[in-house]
Design a protein around this motif. Structure first.
Motif, PDB file in Angstrom:
ATOM      1  N   PRO A   8       0.814  -1.220   0.000  1.00  0.00           N
ATOM      2  CA  PRO A   8       0.000   0.000   0.000  1.00  0.00           C
ATOM      3  C   PRO A   8       0.849   1.273   0.000  1.00  0.00           C
ATOM      4  O   PRO A   8       1.975   1.289   0.510  1.00  0.00           O
ATOM      5  N   SER A   9       0.287   2.302  -0.558  1.00  0.00           N
ATOM      6  CA  SER A   9       0.933   3.615  -0.563  1.00  0.00           C
ATOM      7  C   SER A   9       0.638   4.320   0.746  1.00  0.00           C
ATOM      8  O   SER A   9      -0.434   4.155   1.332  1.00  0.00           O
ATOM      9  N   SER A  10       1.576   5.116   1.196  1.00  0.00           N
ATOM     10  CA  SER A  10       1.346   5.923   2.397  1.00  0.00           C
ATOM     11  C   SER A  10       0.614   7.215   2.040  1.00  0.00           C
ATOM     12  O   SER A  10       0.187   7.948   2.928  1.00  0.00           O
ATOM     13  N   LEU A  11       0.473   7.491   0.750  1.00  0.00           N
ATOM     14  CA  LEU A  11      -0.240   8.690   0.308  1.00  0.00           C
ATOM     15  C   LEU A  11      -1.743   8.465   0.386  1.00  0.00           C
ATOM     16  O   LEU A  11      -2.208   7.333   0.215  1.00  0.00           O
ATOM     17  N   PRO A  12      -2.508   9.507   0.597  1.00  0.00           N
ATOM     18  CA  PRO A  12      -3.968   9.349   0.696  1.00  0.00           C
ATOM     19  C   PRO A  12      -4.628   9.277  -0.691  1.00  0.00           C
ATOM     20  O   PRO A  12      -5.546  10.032  -0.998  1.00  0.00           O
ATOM     21  N   PRO A  14      -5.921   6.436  -4.026  1.00  0.00           N
ATOM     22  CA  PRO A  14      -6.389   5.055  -4.220  1.00  0.00           C
ATOM     23  C   PRO A  14      -5.501   4.225  -5.161  1.00  0.00           C
ATOM     24  O   PRO A  14      -5.888   3.895  -6.279  1.00  0.00           O
ATOM     25  N   PHE A  15      -4.288   3.889  -4.708  1.00  0.00           N
ATOM     26  CA  PHE A  15      -3.427   2.995  -5.479  1.00  0.00           C
ATOM     27  C   PHE A  15      -2.433   2.326  -4.553  1.00  0.00           C
ATOM     28  O   PHE A  15      -2.171   2.797  -3.452  1.00  0.00           O
ATOM     29  N   SER A  16      -1.876   1.206  -5.015  1.00  0.00           N
ATOM     30  CA  SER A  16      -0.813   0.528  -4.285  1.00  0.00           C
ATOM     31  C   SER A  16       0.523   1.072  -4.759  1.00  0.00           C
ATOM     32  O   SER A  16       0.685   1.432  -5.925  1.00  0.00           O
ATOM     33  N   ARG A  17       1.466   1.102  -3.863  1.00  0.00           N
ATOM     34  CA  ARG A  17       2.821   1.536  -4.213  1.00  0.00           C
ATOM     35  C   ARG A  17       3.427   0.555  -5.215  1.00  0.00           C
ATOM     36  O   ARG A  17       4.122   0.939  -6.149  1.00  0.00           O
ATOM     37  N   ALA A  18       3.138  -0.734  -4.990  1.00  0.00           N
ATOM     38  CA  ALA A  18       3.610  -1.794  -5.877  1.00  0.00           C
ATOM     39  C   ALA A  18       2.709  -3.001  -5.700  1.00  0.00           C
ATOM     40  O   ALA A  18       2.051  -3.150  -4.664  1.00  0.00           O
ATOM     41  N   THR A  19       2.709  -3.850  -6.718  1.00  0.00           N
ATOM     42  CA  THR A  19       1.953  -5.100  -6.668  1.00  0.00           C
ATOM     43  C   THR A  19       2.833  -6.202  -7.229  1.00  0.00           C
ATOM     44  O   THR A  19       3.393  -6.060  -8.324  1.00  0.00           O
ATOM     45  N   GLN A  20       2.964  -7.298  -6.463  1.00  0.00           N
ATOM     46  CA  GLN A  20       3.706  -8.459  -6.950  1.00  0.00           C
ATOM     47  C   GLN A  20       2.718  -9.524  -7.374  1.00  0.00           C
ATOM     48  O   GLN A  20       1.788  -9.859  -6.641  1.00  0.00           O
ATOM     49  N   ALA A  21       2.918 -10.021  -8.572  1.00  0.00           N
ATOM     50  CA  ALA A  21       2.110 -11.123  -9.101  1.00  0.00           C
ATOM     51  C   ALA A  21       3.094 -12.148  -9.658  1.00  0.00           C
ATOM     52  O   ALA A  21       3.803 -11.870 -10.634  1.00  0.00           O
ATOM     53  N   GLY A  22       3.146 -13.311  -9.004  1.00  0.00           N
ATOM     54  CA  GLY A  22       4.134 -14.298  -9.411  1.00  0.00           C
ATOM     55  C   GLY A  22       5.526 -13.720  -9.241  1.00  0.00           C
ATOM     56  O   GLY A  22       5.835 -13.091  -8.240  1.00  0.00           O
ATOM     57  N   GLY A  23       6.356 -13.884 -10.253  1.00  0.00           N
ATOM     58  CA  GLY A  23       7.719 -13.385 -10.182  1.00  0.00           C
ATOM     59  C   GLY A  23       7.881 -11.944 -10.620  1.00  0.00           C
ATOM     60  O   GLY A  23       8.996 -11.430 -10.652  1.00  0.00           O
ATOM     61  N   PHE A  24       6.785 -11.282 -10.976  1.00  0.00           N
ATOM     62  CA  PHE A  24       6.872  -9.900 -11.440  1.00  0.00           C
ATOM     63  C   PHE A  24       6.423  -8.909 -10.374  1.00  0.00           C
ATOM     64  O   PHE A  24       5.497  -9.173  -9.617  1.00  0.00           O
TER      65      PHE A  24
END
Length: 131
Positions: A8-12, A14-24
């Motif tokens: 999750p992002s610490s900013l207010p 609506p987005f994630s800072r990063a997302t891991q899916a499998g090896g990416f």
């Protein structure tokens, strides 16, 4: 089924800072901000370094580094900044250049650069999400 881990992002916003899916690992676009989330003003060199420093911080949350980045998308406010941007960019990636696209666009908060990266983590297991 592949697990998806969100950082999750610490900013207010609506987005994630990063997302891991499998090896990416997919990072959200990063504009130039300091560690406290304040927009960094300055020339394209200053802004590029600030954006890449935040990218490095996000990668570190997953145990990754810039060497793991396989794809970069760059938005510049004006393509006349391209040469200066490349000089600053090159200083972070040395010779391990990922694939890259660069386009011109109107950017949020009137910054001159936004950078989005995807990294390959391979068999690396993501730490538990802090959500």
């Amino acid at each position: 089924m592949t697990a998806i881990t969100r950082y999750p992002s610490s900013l207010p916003l609506p987005f994630s800072r990063a997302t891991q899916a499998g090896g990416f690992l997919f990072l959200s676009g990063q504009i130039p901000m300091d560690a406290s989330g304040q927009v960094v003003r300055g020339d394209i060199t200053v802004q590029t370094h600030a954006a890449i420093e935040r990218i490095k911080e996000t990668l570190a949350l997953t145990g990754a580094t810039l060497k793991d980045v396989v794809r970069v998308t760059v938005w510049l406010s004006d393509l006349t900044l391209f040469a200066q941007f490349n000089e600053a960019y090159r200083s972070h990636f040395a010779s391990d250049f990922p694939s890259r696209s660069t386009v011109e666009a109107k950017l949020a908060m009137d910054v001159d650069v936004e950078i989005e990266v995807q990294a390959w983590l391979g068999a690396v297991q993501a730490p538990a999400s802090k959500a």
